[in-house]
Scaffold this motif. Structure first.
Motif, short mmCIF file in Angstrom:
data_model
loop_
_atom_site.label_atom_id
_atom_site.label_comp_id
_atom_site.label_asym_id
_atom_site.label_seq_id
_atom_site.Cartn_x
_atom_site.Cartn_y
_atom_site.Cartn_z
N MET A 1 0.82 -1.20 0.00
CA MET A 1 0.00 0.00 0.00
C MET A 1 0.87 1.26 0.00
O MET A 1 0.46 2.28 0.49
CB MET A 1 -0.92 -0.01 1.21
N HIS A 2 2.07 1.17 -0.57
CA HIS A 2 2.91 2.35 -0.65
C HIS A 2 2.38 3.35 -1.68
O HIS A 2 2.88 4.46 -1.78
CB HIS A 2 4.37 1.98 -0.93
N GLU A 3 1.35 2.96 -2.43
CA GLU A 3 0.75 3.86 -3.39
C GLU A 3 0.22 5.13 -2.72
O GLU A 3 0.29 6.23 -3.29
CB GLU A 3 -0.39 3.17 -4.16
N TYR A 4 -0.28 4.99 -1.49
CA TYR A 4 -0.81 6.15 -0.77
C TYR A 4 0.30 7.15 -0.45
O TYR A 4 0.12 8.35 -0.60
CB TYR A 4 -1.55 5.72 0.50
N SER A 5 1.46 6.67 -0.02
CA SER A 5 2.56 7.59 0.26
C SER A 5 3.11 8.19 -1.02
O SER A 5 3.54 9.36 -1.03
CB SER A 5 3.66 6.90 1.06
N VAL A 41 -1.18 0.34 -10.46
CA VAL A 41 -1.72 1.54 -11.10
C VAL A 41 -3.16 1.81 -10.69
O VAL A 41 -3.55 2.96 -10.47
CB VAL A 41 -1.58 1.45 -12.64
N ASP A 42 -3.97 0.77 -10.55
CA ASP A 42 -5.37 0.97 -10.13
C ASP A 42 -5.43 1.54 -8.71
O ASP A 42 -6.21 2.45 -8.43
CB ASP A 42 -6.15 -0.35 -10.21
N LEU A 43 -4.62 1.00 -7.82
CA LEU A 43 -4.58 1.50 -6.45
C LEU A 43 -4.03 2.93 -6.40
O LEU A 43 -4.53 3.77 -5.65
CB LEU A 43 -3.75 0.57 -5.57
N LEU A 44 -3.05 3.23 -7.24
CA LEU A 44 -2.50 4.58 -7.31
C LEU A 44 -3.57 5.57 -7.77
O LEU A 44 -3.69 6.66 -7.21
CB LEU A 44 -1.31 4.61 -8.27
N THR A 45 -4.35 5.17 -8.77
CA THR A 45 -5.42 6.03 -9.28
C THR A 45 -6.47 6.28 -8.19
O THR A 45 -6.92 7.42 -7.99
CB THR A 45 -6.08 5.39 -10.52
N THR A 46 -6.84 5.24 -7.46
CA THR A 46 -7.81 5.37 -6.36
C THR A 46 -7.25 6.29 -5.27
O THR A 46 -7.96 7.15 -4.75
CB THR A 46 -8.16 4.00 -5.77
N ALA A 47 -5.98 6.12 -4.94
CA ALA A 47 -5.35 6.96 -3.92
C ALA A 47 -5.33 8.42 -4.37
O ALA A 47 -5.56 9.33 -3.57
CB ALA A 47 -3.93 6.47 -3.64
N PHE A 48 -5.07 8.67 -5.65
CA PHE A 48 -5.07 10.03 -6.17
C PHE A 48 -6.45 10.66 -6.02
O PHE A 48 -6.57 11.82 -5.62
CB PHE A 48 -4.62 10.06 -7.64
N ALA A 99 15.65 1.07 -17.86
CA ALA A 99 14.34 1.73 -17.68
C ALA A 99 13.35 0.70 -17.18
O ALA A 99 13.49 -0.50 -17.43
CB ALA A 99 13.87 2.32 -19.01
N GLY A 100 12.34 1.20 -16.48
CA GLY A 100 11.26 0.32 -16.06
C GLY A 100 11.03 0.28 -14.57
O GLY A 100 10.06 -0.31 -14.12
N ASP A 101 11.89 0.94 -13.78
CA ASP A 101 11.66 0.94 -12.33
C ASP A 101 11.32 2.34 -11.81
O ASP A 101 11.23 2.56 -10.62
CB ASP A 101 12.86 0.37 -11.58
N GLU A 102 11.10 3.29 -12.72
CA GLU A 102 10.91 4.67 -12.34
C GLU A 102 9.47 5.02 -11.96
O GLU A 102 8.52 4.36 -12.37
CB GLU A 102 11.39 5.62 -13.44
N ILE A 103 9.37 6.06 -11.17
CA ILE A 103 8.11 6.73 -10.85
C ILE A 103 8.43 8.21 -11.00
O ILE A 103 9.13 8.78 -10.16
CB ILE A 103 7.63 6.44 -9.41
N LEU A 104 7.99 8.83 -12.08
CA LEU A 104 8.38 10.20 -12.40
C LEU A 104 7.18 11.12 -12.58
O LEU A 104 6.22 10.76 -13.27
CB LEU A 104 9.20 10.24 -13.69
N LEU A 105 7.25 12.28 -12.00
CA LEU A 105 6.30 13.35 -12.28
C LEU A 105 6.83 14.03 -13.54
O LEU A 105 7.87 14.67 -13.52
CB LEU A 105 6.23 14.33 -11.11
N ARG A 106 6.16 13.84 -14.64
CA ARG A 106 6.66 14.29 -15.94
C ARG A 106 6.16 15.70 -16.29
O ARG A 106 6.90 16.51 -16.84
CB ARG A 106 6.25 13.29 -17.02
N GLN A 107 4.88 15.99 -15.99
CA GLN A 107 4.34 17.28 -16.42
C GLN A 107 3.12 17.64 -15.58
O GLN A 107 2.36 16.75 -15.17
CB GLN A 107 3.93 17.19 -17.90
N ILE A 108 2.97 18.94 -15.32
CA ILE A 108 1.78 19.46 -14.65
C ILE A 108 1.17 20.49 -15.58
O ILE A 108 1.84 21.45 -15.98
CB ILE A 108 2.14 20.15 -13.31
N GLU A 109 -0.09 20.30 -15.93
CA GLU A 109 -0.81 21.29 -16.73
C GLU A 109 -1.67 22.08 -15.77
O GLU A 109 -2.51 21.53 -15.07
CB GLU A 109 -1.68 20.60 -17.78
N MET A 110 -1.44 23.42 -15.75
CA MET A 110 -2.16 24.25 -14.81
C MET A 110 -2.56 25.58 -15.43
O MET A 110 -1.95 26.01 -16.41
CB MET A 110 -1.32 24.49 -13.55
#
Length: 121
Positions: A1-5, A41-48, A99-110
């Motif tokens: 459940m590290h998706e929440y953090s 990814v599903d749990l990450l989406t729910t946490a978001f 590649a393949g182990d990353e978690i990256l914030l790539r872009q914010i549209e605001m």
């Protein structure tokens, strides 16, 4: 459940950027998740959906791009296909994860305030 953090850190980073740019609204948050990141990814989406309430991300869409696992030889840079023996057929070196182990914030549209009247120096 590290998706929440992960999501809490993501929302904190986006909130910080919103403050830096005086953003009124975040429209989309683009992230990259590697296949070997261990993130559901599903749990990450729910946490978001849960953590964005009451933040600048409250109405933002989360856009997730999956990053495939890529292996290379660290000596000759030859790509090594996933599912194969993880040794270079030329150098006999153990493969290195490229590649393949990353978690990256790539872009914010605001949305930001109108700055058309400002003059740059």
């Amino acid at each position: 459940m590290h998706e929440y953090s992960i999501v809490q850190s993501l929302v904190d980073a986006v909130t910080s950027e919103c403050g830096s740019h005086a953003a009124a609204l975040v429209l989309r948050v683009h992230i990259e998740i590697g296949d070997l990141s261990g993130v559901d990814v599903d749990l990450l989406t729910t946490a978001f959906e849960t953590f964005r309430e009451g933040t600048c991300c409250e109405h933002a869409d989360l856009v997730i791009e999956r990053v495939s696992t890529q292996w290379v030889c660290p000596k000759c840079d030859r790509p090594i296909a996933s599912g194969q023996v993880l040794r270079c057929p030329d150098c006999d070196e153990p493969a290195q994860l490229a590649a393949g182990d990353e978690i990256l914030l790539r872009q914010i549209e605001m949305e930001v305030p109108d700055v058309s009247g400002l003059r740059l120096r």
